[in-house]
Scaffold this active site. Structure first.
Site, PDB file in Angstrom:
ATOM      1  N   CYS A 151       0.832  -1.207   0.000  1.00 28.21           N
ATOM      2  CA  CYS A 151       0.000   0.000   0.000  1.00 28.21           C
ATOM      3  C   CYS A 151       0.868   1.259   0.000  1.00 28.21           C
ATOM      4  CB  CYS A 151      -0.908   0.018   1.235  1.00 28.21           C
ATOM      5  SG  CYS A 151      -2.249  -1.174   1.121  1.00 28.21           S
TER       6      CYS A 151
ATOM      7  N   CYS B  76      -3.463   0.106  -3.257  1.00 28.93           N
ATOM      8  CA  CYS B  76      -4.191   0.465  -2.038  1.00 28.93           C
ATOM      9  C   CYS B  76      -3.538   1.666  -1.352  1.00 28.93           C
ATOM     10  CB  CYS B  76      -4.264  -0.737  -1.086  1.00 28.93           C
ATOM     11  SG  CYS B  76      -2.718  -1.630  -0.876  1.00 28.93           S
TER      12      CYS B  76
END
Ligand code: N1C
Length: 245
Positions: free
Chosen positions: A84, A167
């Site tokens: 992420c 993400c």
């Protein structure tokens, strides 16, 4: 006597460059460099199997009728996702984006992942009459009216997968020297942006780059970036833009 004349069908001639010479050797070499040296945690990947799946997508097929499904067996072999907050997309700024990720070391473009690394700057296609790659010529998407060629479909499939997996905060590097730094028909505009998952990606941060020493600009307030902002907002993704990063 009846004489059967069997004509050897030679591969069709297209208007684009043929498959990169030594394609298989380059493919395997890059795969081993990536899995043994760059990301040794992938050292158990089977490069021969990855190449077989890659070739299986287009070998012995009409090079203008490749489908996303043709690449599914390949996609399933590449499992490692980017962490992420570490994804960098780019559009019309590939070299700068790669220099940046190379220097920075902890942010990743698609070409910093296994399949993107292997395929970057290569050309490939097959032909229905042989099980070899076609080194003579490959379809040119425009001159041969061939949008579904092996390479274009590949980049669409892997770009979609790359975007779906992103993400946190995601970054995009755009080229502020163009009148439309954000171009809706680009891979970034038509594939990646639309496949970000708003449940996973909360913010899209755009960096608009300009030539060093050249005029600075205020692209972030222009209509092209505004279009990107509206699309992001309509998808419930916060949009942040920075000029001359
Ligand atoms: O169409 P683009 O840029 O917006 O595509 C870039 C975008 C990036 O964020 C990448 O994740 O899509 C991904 N991508 C590649 O990683 C890639 N490597 C090489 C898309 N295309 C890629 N290529 C080749 O460059 C491919 O042949 C495609 O047609 C061009 C797109 O470059 P662009 O127009 O500057």
């Amino acid at each position: 006597a009846v004489v059967a004349v069997v004509r050897w069908r030679s591969p069709l001639e297209w208007n684009g460059e043929g498959t990169t010479k030594h394609f298989s050797e380059i493919f395997l070499g890059r795969c081993f460099v990536y899995t043994q040296i760059i990301r040794p945690e992938l050292r158990n990947k089977d490069c021969t199997q990855i190449m077989a799946a890659f070739k299986g997508a287009f070998i012995s097929k009409n090079p203008c009728s490749i489908t996303k499904e043709d690449y599914q067996p390949l996609i399933q072999l590449d499992t490692k996702a980017v962490p992420c907050n570490k994804t960098l997309f780019w559009s019309k700024s590939k070299d700068l984006a790669h220099q940046y990720t190379w220097v920075h070391g902890n942010i990743f473009t698609l070409e910093d992942t296994l399949l993107g690394y292997i395929a970057d700057d290569l050309t490939w296609c097959g032909d229905p009459s042989t099980s070899e790659v076609n080194e003579q010529s490959c379809p040119h998407w425009k001159k041969d009216n061939c949008p579904n060629n092996a390479a274009s479909v590949f980049w669409k499939v892997v770009s979609q997968k790359f975007a779906e997996a992103a993400c946190g905060v995601v970054q995009v590097m755009l080229n502020g020297s163009l009148s439309e730094p954000f171009y809706r028909n680009s891979t970034f505009g038509s594939v990646e942006l639309l496949n970000l998952n708003p449940r996973k990606v909360h913010t899209l941060q755009a960096w608009v780059m300009h030539d060093i020493g050249g005029a600075t600009s205020n692209s972030c307030s222009g209509s092209s970036l505004n279009e990107l902002k509206l699309i992001a907002m309509s998808r419930n993704i916060t949009f942040v833009c920075q000029d001359n990063y």
